[in-house]
Design an enzyme around this catalytic site. Structure first.
Site, PDB file in Angstrom:
ATOM      1  N   GLU A  33       0.862  -1.193   0.000  1.00  0.00           N
ATOM      2  CA  GLU A  33       0.000   0.000   0.000  1.00  0.00           C
ATOM      3  C   GLU A  33       0.889   1.230   0.000  1.00  0.00           C
ATOM      4  O   GLU A  33       1.790   1.354   0.809  1.00  0.00           O
ATOM      5  CB  GLU A  33      -0.928  -0.021   1.224  1.00  0.00           C
ATOM      6  CG  GLU A  33      -1.698   1.260   1.466  1.00  0.00           C
ATOM      7  CD  GLU A  33      -2.514   1.753   0.267  1.00  0.00           C
ATOM      8  OE1 GLU A  33      -3.382   1.004  -0.222  1.00  0.00           O
ATOM      9  OE2 GLU A  33      -2.274   2.894  -0.187  1.00  0.00           O
ATOM     10  N   LEU A  38      -3.722   2.064   6.077  1.00  0.00           N
ATOM     11  CA  LEU A  38      -4.447   1.074   5.279  1.00  0.00           C
ATOM     12  C   LEU A  38      -5.934   1.444   5.251  1.00  0.00           C
ATOM     13  O   LEU A  38      -6.415   2.198   6.084  1.00  0.00           O
ATOM     14  CB  LEU A  38      -4.274  -0.317   5.882  1.00  0.00           C
ATOM     15  CG  LEU A  38      -2.852  -0.880   5.861  1.00  0.00           C
ATOM     16  CD1 LEU A  38      -2.795  -2.207   6.627  1.00  0.00           C
ATOM     17  CD2 LEU A  38      -2.375  -1.084   4.426  1.00  0.00           C
ATOM     18  N   CYS A  42     -12.191   3.822   0.606  1.00  0.00           N
ATOM     19  CA  CYS A  42     -13.341   3.575   1.470  1.00  0.00           C
ATOM     20  C   CYS A  42     -13.104   4.140   2.864  1.00  0.00           C
ATOM     21  O   CYS A  42     -13.899   4.921   3.381  1.00  0.00           O
ATOM     22  CB  CYS A  42     -13.594   2.078   1.521  1.00  0.00           C
ATOM     23  SG  CYS A  42     -14.691   1.580   2.829  1.00  0.00           S
ATOM     24  N   LYS A  51     -19.628   9.084   6.062  1.00  0.00           N
ATOM     25  CA  LYS A  51     -20.729   8.693   6.967  1.00  0.00           C
ATOM     26  C   LYS A  51     -20.537   9.306   8.357  1.00  0.00           C
ATOM     27  O   LYS A  51     -21.513   9.555   9.065  1.00  0.00           O
ATOM     28  CB  LYS A  51     -20.866   7.172   7.056  1.00  0.00           C
ATOM     29  CG  LYS A  51     -21.752   6.596   5.964  1.00  0.00           C
ATOM     30  CD  LYS A  51     -21.105   6.701   4.642  1.00  0.00           C
ATOM     31  CE  LYS A  51     -21.823   6.978   3.437  1.00  0.00           C
ATOM     32  NZ  LYS A  51     -21.051   7.045   2.230  1.00  0.00           N
ATOM     33  N   GLU A 203     -27.322  18.025 -12.408  1.00  0.00           N
ATOM     34  CA  GLU A 203     -27.158  16.648 -12.900  1.00  0.00           C
ATOM     35  C   GLU A 203     -27.509  16.621 -14.393  1.00  0.00           C
ATOM     36  O   GLU A 203     -28.545  17.139 -14.807  1.00  0.00           O
ATOM     37  CB  GLU A 203     -28.070  15.693 -12.085  1.00  0.00           C
ATOM     38  CG  GLU A 203     -28.270  14.315 -12.663  1.00  0.00           C
ATOM     39  CD  GLU A 203     -26.986  13.518 -12.850  1.00  0.00           C
ATOM     40  OE1 GLU A 203     -26.209  13.403 -11.897  1.00  0.00           O
ATOM     41  OE2 GLU A 203     -26.780  13.011 -13.982  1.00  0.00           O
ATOM     42  N   GLY A 271     -18.293  10.824 -10.606  1.00  0.00           N
ATOM     43  CA  GLY A 271     -17.935   9.409 -10.661  1.00  0.00           C
ATOM     44  C   GLY A 271     -16.445   9.186 -10.471  1.00  0.00           C
ATOM     45  O   GLY A 271     -15.696  10.120 -10.176  1.00  0.00           O
ATOM     46  N   ASP A 312     -12.594  -1.484  -7.617  1.00  0.00           N
ATOM     47  CA  ASP A 312     -12.916  -0.328  -8.468  1.00  0.00           C
ATOM     48  C   ASP A 312     -12.095  -0.302  -9.755  1.00  0.00           C
ATOM     49  O   ASP A 312     -12.456   0.411 -10.689  1.00  0.00           O
ATOM     50  CB  ASP A 312     -12.620   0.978  -7.703  1.00  0.00           C
ATOM     51  CG  ASP A 312     -13.759   1.370  -6.773  1.00  0.00           C
ATOM     52  OD1 ASP A 312     -14.659   0.546  -6.526  1.00  0.00           O
ATOM     53  OD2 ASP A 312     -13.738   2.528  -6.284  1.00  0.00           O
ATOM     54  N   HIS A 445     -42.627  -5.861  16.049  1.00  0.00           N
ATOM     55  CA  HIS A 445     -43.381  -4.611  16.162  1.00  0.00           C
ATOM     56  C   HIS A 445     -42.959  -3.861  17.418  1.00  0.00           C
ATOM     57  O   HIS A 445     -42.813  -4.495  18.462  1.00  0.00           O
ATOM     58  CB  HIS A 445     -44.879  -4.922  16.233  1.00  0.00           C
ATOM     59  CG  HIS A 445     -45.709  -3.693  16.429  1.00  0.00           C
ATOM     60  ND1 HIS A 445     -45.938  -2.792  15.405  1.00  0.00           N
ATOM     61  CD2 HIS A 445     -46.349  -3.202  17.526  1.00  0.00           C
ATOM     62  CE1 HIS A 445     -46.691  -1.806  15.872  1.00  0.00           C
ATOM     63  NE2 HIS A 445     -46.951  -2.020  17.154  1.00  0.00           N
TER      64      HIS A 445
END
Ligand code: FAD
Length: 466
Positions: A33, A38, A42, A51, A203, A271, A312, A445
């Site tokens: 790497e 590491l 992501c 996130k 977009e 992208g 990827d 529930h």
């Protein structure tokens, strides 16, 4: 260094997960790497840091809405450096966790930039300029991707940014223009709009989240509108001019109308492009397709025996869980262990914006195009007791099922915790479950998962709670 069974190039969720699996199958593995930490895109610049920021924005939103739940919260302020410090802490801890896993699994880690000299032969330039040569029976390319460029829109690190620089911001931009209405673009829009930026998304395709079911995309665009985010779909961004305090972008709608949009910052999120620069793969005989992806067969073998590629850098969905699944399948094949092909048809797709969107399987249109006669069940979160408790009633679950047996072909969710709920849907598809079987499976529930059961009732036109 002794000849290894496997050298993996790239320590992202493809490379490091492959290394763990390979080692557990008894292979000797070296992972190379080039970054100090590491975890790859992501962990360092993708899933995890975004996130963490989204969670801070969620928390702010919850605190601002606490009054409605009988909690008076006053003087709520945003400490942006604190948000970024928390994000860094999460990233650093996760990266240290991956380092620990390598040690625990006996994976040799080399910090440096790898170059393939030929089958089984990899040179690594170390940070101190030294070079080491590694020999291996197999080489796995897991070098991932980088932000895709747009001609005429050059990131300058100041007013024109990619997702990489967005994650290092020091201040909240007063206004943000986002080029690209895919997951990355709308997630950043969702973070910064809640932190106070005036956000506009442009977009090119006719709708946001263009690969999601059309009904979900439409509902999502409306939800963003309600939250004050302006969107221009079917709109091309033309000339971008950096000014002293921001950018001015000429945009052109499908009818030939043009206008200028200005903002203090432009995020280019159109992208990702596969990354093989300096890798020497092509020189070693590895064929790329016309978009630069490494060509592979069903076992991730490139055109050169002994060199494989996953994640990827190959032309499959650019998602962390896809990279990991491919790495596992590839190393199982290398080890001669029992393996199963990656089931791309059940790849979950998730957008962690507000509201969240998640899906698996065929959209309604794709199911019809594939020749299925379909029956659709829907259930709105406004009719879910748990969603009302959470105060998050935007959105719905949509199940696309085949006729006459009711087999689940696709599940599409917009709403609270959609990205958690979708895991159940993946199993439904994988096990060829029918709507009837979902209906007969008790769901606890009160939970959001009941909305899936209710949507399954809806496939026969019989939801209970609407
Ligand atoms: P990468 O993670 O890109 O790792 C490749 C590694 O290879 C890098 O660490 C790189 O430094 C190293 N490398 C490259 N060349 C060399 C070389 N010559 N020598 C040594 N090392 C080298 N996916 C999701 O599933 N969920 C999400 O929520 C999500 N959010 C995202 C948010 C953002 C902003 C971005 C940009 C991406 C997001 N993704 C998400 C996508 C996800 O990050 C990628 O699909 C995933 O990281 C791909 O894994 P990989 O192992 O193939 O490559």
């Amino acid at each position: 260094m002794a000849k290894q069974d496997l050298v993996i190039i790239g320590g992202g969720p493809g490379g490091y997960v492959g290394a763990i699996r390979a080692s557990r199958l008894g292979l000797s593995v070296t992972l190379v790497e080039r970054e100090r930490q590491l975890g790859g895109t992501c962990l360092l610049r993708g899933c995890i840091p975004t996130k963490a920021l989204l969670h801070s924005a969620d928390l702010l939103q919850e605190m601002r809405g606490a009054d409605a739940h009988g909690i008076r919260a006053e003087g709520i302020t945003v400490d942006f450096p604190g948000i970024m410090r928390n994000k860094k802490k999460v990233v650093d801890r996760s990266a240290a966790g991956v380092r620990y896993l390598m040690k625990k699994n006996g994976v040799e880690v080399v910090n440096g930039t790898a170059r393939i000299d030929g089958p089984g032969s990899v040179s690594v330039s170390l940070p101190d300029q030294e070079e080491v040569c590694l020999e291996a029976r197999e080489v796995l390319i897991a070098t991932g991707s980088v932000p895709r460029g747009v001609p005429g829109i050059e990131p300058d690190g100041r007013h024109i940014l990619t997702s990489n620089e967005m994650l290092e911001l020091k201040e909240i931009p007063p206004s943000l223009l986002v080029l690209g209405g895919g997951a990355v673009g709308v997630e950043f829009a969702s973070v910064f709009s809640r932190l106070g930026s005036v956000v506009t998304i442009v977009e090119l395709l006719p709708r946001l989240l263009p690969f999601e079911d059309e009904e979900i995309s439409d509902a999502f665009a409306k939800a963003l509108g309600k939250r004050g985010i302006r969107t221009y779909c079917g709109t091309r961004m033309g000339r971008v001019t950096a000014t002293e305090d921001g950018v001015v972008c000429a945009v052109e709608d499908g009818d030939g109308g043009t206008k200028n949009l200005s903002a203090s910052m432009l995020l280019s999120a159109v992208g990702r492009a596969p990354f093989t620069e300096g890798l020497g793969a092509v020189k070693a005989g590895v064929c790329l397709d016309d978009r630069g992806f490494v060509k592979v067969d069903d076992h991730y073998r490139t055109t050169v025996p002994g060199i494989r590629a996953i994640g990827d850098v190959i032309d499959t969905p650019a998602l962390a869980h896809v990279a990991s699944a491919e790495a596992i399948a590839a190393v199982e094949h290398i080890a001669g262990a029992e393996t199963h092909p990656v089931d791309y048809a059940t790849t979950p797709s998730c957008t962690y914006a507000d509201p969240e969107v998640a899906s698996v399987g065929l959209t309604e249109a794709a199911a019809r195009d594939a020749g299925h006669e379909v029956s659709v069940g829907r259930f709105p979160f406004s009719a879910s007791g748990k969603a009302r408790i959470l105060g998050a009633t935007d959105g719905f679950v949509k199940i696309v099922a085949g006729k006459p047996h009711g087999e689940v072909l696709g599940v599409h969710i917009m709403g609270p915790h959609a990205t958690e709920l979708i895991a159940e849907a993946g199993i439904l598809l994988r096990t060829e479950c029918t709507a009837e079987e979902i209906v007969r499976t008790m769901h606890p529930h009160p939970t959001l998962s009941e909305a899936i059961q209710e949507a399954a009732h809806g496939v026969d036109g019989n939801p209970l709670h609407i």
